[in-house]
Design a protein around this motif. Structure first.
Motif, PDB file in Angstrom:
ATOM      1  N   GLY A   1       7.302  -4.431   5.996  1.00  0.00           N
ATOM      2  CA  GLY A   1       6.708  -3.995   4.725  1.00  0.00           C
ATOM      3  C   GLY A   1       4.977  -4.909   3.756  1.00  0.00           C
ATOM      4  N   GLY A   2       4.423  -3.905   3.346  1.00  0.00           N
ATOM      5  CA  GLY A   2       3.261  -4.296   2.449  1.00  0.00           C
ATOM      6  C   GLY A   2       1.752  -4.378   4.172  1.00  0.00           C
ATOM      7  N   GLY A   3       2.071  -3.373   5.374  1.00  0.00           N
ATOM      8  CA  GLY A   3       0.718  -3.800   5.577  1.00  0.00           C
ATOM      9  C   GLY A   3      -0.638  -2.647   6.231  1.00  0.00           C
ATOM     10  N   GLY A   4      -1.587  -3.252   5.973  1.00  0.00           N
ATOM     11  CA  GLY A   4      -2.981  -2.858   5.780  1.00  0.00           C
ATOM     12  C   GLY A   4      -2.733  -1.269   6.883  1.00  0.00           C
ATOM     13  N   GLY A   5      -4.126  -0.230   6.732  1.00  0.00           N
ATOM     14  CA  GLY A   5      -4.183   0.535   7.092  1.00  0.00           C
ATOM     15  C   GLY A   5      -5.607   0.663   7.464  1.00  0.00           C
ATOM     16  N   GLY A   6      -5.887   2.102   7.140  1.00  0.00           N
ATOM     17  CA  GLY A   6      -7.419   2.913   7.354  1.00  0.00           C
ATOM     18  C   GLY A   6      -7.301   2.803   5.411  1.00  0.00           C
ATOM     19  N   GLY A   7      -9.064   2.987   5.349  1.00  0.00           N
ATOM     20  CA  GLY A   7      -8.955   3.109   4.167  1.00  0.00           C
ATOM     21  C   GLY A   7      -8.721   5.364   3.354  1.00  0.00           C
ATOM     22  N   GLY A   8      -9.384   5.597   3.194  1.00  0.00           N
ATOM     23  CA  GLY A   8      -9.230   6.671   2.645  1.00  0.00           C
ATOM     24  C   GLY A   8      -7.708   7.668   3.277  1.00  0.00           C
ATOM     25  N   MET A   9      -7.263   8.182   2.887  1.00  0.00           N
ATOM     26  CA  MET A   9      -6.416   8.824   3.860  1.00  0.00           C
ATOM     27  C   MET A   9      -6.812  10.497   4.269  1.00  0.00           C
ATOM     28  N   PRO A  10      -7.101  11.083   5.307  1.00  0.00           N
ATOM     29  CA  PRO A  10      -7.553  12.432   5.841  1.00  0.00           C
ATOM     30  C   PRO A  10      -6.925  13.549   5.270  1.00  0.00           C
ATOM     31  N   SER A  11      -7.645  14.446   4.686  1.00  0.00           N
ATOM     32  CA  SER A  11      -7.182  15.417   3.987  1.00  0.00           C
ATOM     33  C   SER A  11      -5.820  16.498   5.306  1.00  0.00           C
ATOM     34  N   GLY A  39      -6.606  17.017  -0.046  1.00  0.00           N
ATOM     35  CA  GLY A  39      -7.976  16.879   0.112  1.00  0.00           C
ATOM     36  C   GLY A  39      -8.581  15.494  -0.735  1.00  0.00           C
ATOM     37  N   THR A  40      -6.910  14.877  -1.877  1.00  0.00           N
ATOM     38  CA  THR A  40      -7.503  13.778  -2.148  1.00  0.00           C
ATOM     39  C   THR A  40      -7.652  12.401  -1.420  1.00  0.00           C
ATOM     40  N   SER A  41      -8.958  11.931  -1.886  1.00  0.00           N
ATOM     41  CA  SER A  41      -8.470  10.721  -0.892  1.00  0.00           C
ATOM     42  C   SER A  41      -8.666   9.710  -2.114  1.00  0.00           C
ATOM     43  N   SER A  42      -8.303   8.582  -1.368  1.00  0.00           N
ATOM     44  CA  SER A  42      -7.848   7.620  -2.215  1.00  0.00           C
ATOM     45  C   SER A  42      -8.139   7.116  -3.746  1.00  0.00           C
ATOM     46  N   SER A  43      -9.579   7.341  -3.278  1.00  0.00           N
ATOM     47  CA  SER A  43     -10.745   6.414  -4.691  1.00  0.00           C
ATOM     48  C   SER A  43     -10.734   7.603  -5.696  1.00  0.00           C
ATOM     49  N   PRO A  98      -9.502  -2.094   0.713  1.00  0.00           N
ATOM     50  CA  PRO A  98      -9.176  -0.249   0.393  1.00  0.00           C
ATOM     51  C   PRO A  98      -7.563   0.058   2.241  1.00  0.00           C
ATOM     52  N   GLY A  99      -6.331   0.556   1.441  1.00  0.00           N
ATOM     53  CA  GLY A  99      -5.857   0.325   2.711  1.00  0.00           C
ATOM     54  C   GLY A  99      -4.449  -0.767   2.946  1.00  0.00           C
ATOM     55  N   VAL A 100      -3.923  -1.074   1.678  1.00  0.00           N
ATOM     56  CA  VAL A 100      -3.577  -1.451   1.686  1.00  0.00           C
ATOM     57  C   VAL A 100      -1.729  -1.507   1.360  1.00  0.00           C
ATOM     58  N   LEU A 130       0.563   4.403   4.314  1.00  0.00           N
ATOM     59  CA  LEU A 130       0.209   2.986   5.068  1.00  0.00           C
ATOM     60  C   LEU A 130       1.232   1.958   5.213  1.00  0.00           C
ATOM     61  N   ASP A 131       2.522   2.040   4.709  1.00  0.00           N
ATOM     62  CA  ASP A 131       3.466   1.866   5.742  1.00  0.00           C
ATOM     63  C   ASP A 131       4.984   2.759   5.878  1.00  0.00           C
ATOM     64  N   PRO A 132       4.889   3.340   6.957  1.00  0.00           N
ATOM     65  CA  PRO A 132       6.125   4.234   6.468  1.00  0.00           C
ATOM     66  C   PRO A 132       7.631   3.851   6.795  1.00  0.00           C
ATOM     67  N   GLU A 133       7.544   2.398   7.173  1.00  0.00           N
ATOM     68  CA  GLU A 133       8.801   0.891   7.133  1.00  0.00           C
ATOM     69  C   GLU A 133       9.081   1.166   6.072  1.00  0.00           C
TER      70      GLU A 133
END
Length: 204
Positions: A1-11, A39-43, A98-100, A130-133
């Motif tokens: 767990g705790g992996g990093g991915g991209g920044g904001g999540m595309p809608s 449509g809600t972004s991480s920020s 972002p993305g953690v 970001l970490d579905p497992e």
């Protein structure tokens, strides 16, 4: 767990766990929970006063040394019974790095402690994307949705919590207690059985 991915999540990656469209994928074939707030972004969903990470995430070596410090500081606040302070640290970490998944999971855990179930669900959905497992994130999503009486989402999240080996006794105890308060004895026994013998319940 705790992996990093991209920044904001595309809608277009955000759909309901059970309804509202096909489940999204993390890109490696793993189905994830997705936000019910298109449509809600991480920020825009970082809570102003919440956050935290689980203990195992703090021990994970991260490439950014500041992240480790954020996580340790937030945990120090949480262990001293100051979830609001811990939440503020994790929220800052979400914006700064972002993305953690660990920082978003921390936000969700603190918000649950502060009884902000809706905010906790948003943060945990981001962590899950970001970490579905991460089984603990799935277990906390099950608790969030159960407290909102979203029973189908709860069942889906619990199945994934079992699949990914949720073992955090704190959230599992709370989940069992919530089922007991609702008079759902079968579900309560299922959680308690998992606490006693997680390997067998995962295989089942």
């Amino acid at each position: 767990g705790g992996g990093g991915g991209g920044g904001g999540m595309p809608s277009n990656r955000r759909t309901s766990m059970v309804t509202g469209g096909a489940a999204s994928s993390s890109g490696n074939g793993v189905v994830t929970a997705a936000s019910v707030f298109p449509g809600t972004s991480s920020s825009t969903i970082i809570p102003s006063s919440s956050a935290i990470s689980n203990d195992t995430a703090i021990q994970t070596p991260y490439p950014n040394p500041h992240l480790r410090i954020y996580l340790r500081l937030a945990e120090a606040y949480r262990h001293r019974g100051l979830p609001r302070h811990a939440a503020a640290v994790f929220s800052h970490a979400c914006a700064a790095i972002p993305g953690v998944a660990a920082t978003w999971a921390g936000v969700g855990r603190c918000l649950l402690a502060l009884s902000d179930v809706t905010g906790a669900e948003l943060a945990l959905l981001e962590a899950n994307w970001l970490d579905p497992e991460d089984g603990e994130t799935w277990a906390r999503l099950a608790l969030c949705t159960l407290r909102q009486r979203k029973m189908e989402d709860t069942a889906a999240a619990w199945r994934s919590a079992l699949r990914w080996g949720a073992k955090d006794t704190e959230v599992l105890d709370e989940l069992a207690e919530e089922y007991r308060a609702m008079g759902l004895v079968h579900q309560e026994l299922g959680v308690l059985t998992h606490l006693l013998d997680p390997v067998s319940s995962e295989e089942g």
